[in-house]
Write a protein that holds these residues in place. Structure first.
Motif, PDB file in Angstrom:
ATOM      1  N   TYR A  41       0.839  -1.202   0.000  1.00  0.00           N
ATOM      2  CA  TYR A  41       0.000   0.000   0.000  1.00  0.00           C
ATOM      3  C   TYR A  41       0.874   1.252   0.000  1.00  0.00           C
ATOM      4  CZ  TYR A  41      -3.516   3.429   1.381  1.00  0.00           C
ATOM      5  OH  TYR A  41      -4.324   4.529   1.416  1.00  0.00           O
ATOM      6  N   TYR A  42       1.898   1.259   0.850  1.00  0.00           N
ATOM      7  CA  TYR A  42       2.775   2.423   0.947  1.00  0.00           C
ATOM      8  C   TYR A  42       3.481   2.686  -0.377  1.00  0.00           C
ATOM      9  CZ  TYR A  42       6.223   5.741   2.603  1.00  0.00           C
ATOM     10  OH  TYR A  42       6.982   6.864   2.754  1.00  0.00           O
ATOM     11  N   ARG A  59       2.608   1.724  -3.416  1.00  0.00           N
ATOM     12  CA  ARG A  59       1.639   2.123  -4.443  1.00  0.00           C
ATOM     13  C   ARG A  59       1.303   3.605  -4.308  1.00  0.00           C
ATOM     14  NH1 ARG A  59      -4.113   2.278  -4.595  1.00  0.00           N
ATOM     15  NH2 ARG A  59      -4.864   2.068  -6.719  1.00  0.00           N
ATOM     16  N   GLN A  60       1.011   4.040  -3.091  1.00  0.00           N
ATOM     17  CA  GLN A  60       0.670   5.438  -2.863  1.00  0.00           C
ATOM     18  C   GLN A  60       1.889   6.342  -3.056  1.00  0.00           C
ATOM     19  OE1 GLN A  60      -2.319   6.314  -2.834  1.00  0.00           O
ATOM     20  NE2 GLN A  60      -3.218   4.310  -2.470  1.00  0.00           N
ATOM     21  N   TYR A 103       2.240  11.591   1.672  1.00  0.00           N
ATOM     22  CA  TYR A 103       1.036  11.330   0.886  1.00  0.00           C
ATOM     23  C   TYR A 103       0.377   9.979   1.210  1.00  0.00           C
ATOM     24  CZ  TYR A 103      -1.917  10.150  -3.066  1.00  0.00           C
ATOM     25  OH  TYR A 103      -2.959   9.741  -3.842  1.00  0.00           O
ATOM     26  N   PRO A 104       1.119   8.874   1.356  1.00  0.00           N
ATOM     27  CA  PRO A 104       0.437   7.612   1.672  1.00  0.00           C
ATOM     28  C   PRO A 104      -0.387   7.666   2.957  1.00  0.00           C
ATOM     29  CG  PRO A 104       2.648   7.166   0.926  1.00  0.00           C
ATOM     30  CD  PRO A 104       2.547   8.651   1.093  1.00  0.00           C
ATOM     31  N   ARG A 126      -3.506   9.789   2.221  1.00  0.00           N
ATOM     32  CA  ARG A 126      -4.465   9.007   1.433  1.00  0.00           C
ATOM     33  C   ARG A 126      -5.153   7.954   2.298  1.00  0.00           C
ATOM     34  NH1 ARG A 126      -7.330  10.247  -2.943  1.00  0.00           N
ATOM     35  NH2 ARG A 126      -7.992   8.339  -3.916  1.00  0.00           N
ATOM     36  N   GLU A 155      -9.132   7.624   2.589  1.00  0.00           N
ATOM     37  CA  GLU A 155      -9.831   6.378   2.273  1.00  0.00           C
ATOM     38  C   GLU A 155     -10.558   5.814   3.492  1.00  0.00           C
ATOM     39  OE1 GLU A 155      -6.869   3.918   0.461  1.00  0.00           O
ATOM     40  OE2 GLU A 155      -6.952   5.035  -1.424  1.00  0.00           O
ATOM     41  N   MET A 178      -6.790  12.854  -5.130  1.00  0.00           N
ATOM     42  CA  MET A 178      -5.368  12.540  -4.949  1.00  0.00           C
ATOM     43  C   MET A 178      -4.540  13.822  -4.880  1.00  0.00           C
ATOM     44  SD  MET A 178      -5.103   9.292  -7.504  1.00  0.00           S
ATOM     45  CE  MET A 178      -3.386   8.901  -7.281  1.00  0.00           C
ATOM     46  N   CYS A 195      -5.115  15.399  -1.477  1.00  0.00           N
ATOM     47  CA  CYS A 195      -4.400  14.667  -0.427  1.00  0.00           C
ATOM     48  C   CYS A 195      -2.901  14.944  -0.491  1.00  0.00           C
ATOM     49  CB  CYS A 195      -4.666  13.165  -0.540  1.00  0.00           C
ATOM     50  SG  CYS A 195      -6.307  12.681  -0.004  1.00  0.00           S
ATOM     51  N   TRP A 196      -2.345  15.050  -1.707  1.00  0.00           N
ATOM     52  CA  TRP A 196      -0.923  15.339  -1.842  1.00  0.00           C
ATOM     53  C   TRP A 196      -0.628  16.774  -1.392  1.00  0.00           C
ATOM     54  CZ3 TRP A 196       2.304  18.683  -4.496  1.00  0.00           C
ATOM     55  CH2 TRP A 196       3.659  18.331  -4.510  1.00  0.00           C
TER      56      TRP A 196
END
Length: 122
Positions: free
Chosen positions: A16-17, A19-20, A59-60, A63, A67, A94, A97-98
Motif C-alpha cells: 500500500y505504501y 503504491r501510494q 502522501y500515503p 491518502r 480512504e 489525490m 491529499c498530496w
C-alpha cells in the motif's frame, strides 16, 4: 523511540505504501517539472523542492486518512457512474491529499500509532 516510529511510519503495508508513494511521486514530478520549465528554473526554489519531497513522503498517510473516512461514510455501497467522471474525481482527491499531506497525515499517523499500540497490548 524506535517502537513509536515502527508503529506509526511502519503502520501501513509495504504494498500500500509503495503504491501510494508511486502516485505521490507523479504529483511531485509534475510540480517540479513545471517549475523547472519556468524562466528561473529550480535554482531559486529550495522550498518548493522540500515541499514536494515532504508531501510525497507523507502522501500515503494522507491518502490512508481519506480512504478511511470515505470508507466509514460510504460503507459497502457501490455506485455506478461514468468512468471518466470517476477518474477525474479520483485525480482531484489525490491532488488534494498530496497538497495537504502535511496537515492530513498527522491524523493518520496518530491513528496508526493508537491502533498498533492497542493491538500490541492485547
Amino acid at each position: 523511540m524506535r517502537r513509536i516510529i515502527s508503529m506509526t511510519f511502519g503502520g501501513l503495508t509495504p504494498s500500500y505504501y509503495l503504491r501510494q508513494l508511486f502516485f505521490g511521486s507523479l504529483f511531485a514530478a509534475l510540480i517540479l517539472g513545471f517549475a523547472a520549465n519556468s524562466t528561473a528554473g529550480l535554482t531559486g526554489k529550495p522550498g518548493l523542492l522540500l515541499m514536494a519531497v515532504v508531501s510525497t513522503l507523507l502522501y500515503p498517510y494522507s491518502r490512508f486518512v481519506y480512504e478511511s473516512v470515505v470508507g466509514f461514510i460510504m460503507g459497502n455501497n457501490v455506485f455506478f457512474v461514468n468512468a471518466l467522471f470517476m477518474l477525474s474525481v479520483k485525480v482531484f482527491t489525490m491532488a488534494l491529499c498530496w497538497s495537504f499531506a502535511i496537515f492530513i497525515a498527522p491524523a493518520g499517523l496518530a491513528y496508526l500509532y493508537w491502533h498498533h499500540s492497542r493491538s500490541v497490548s492485547q
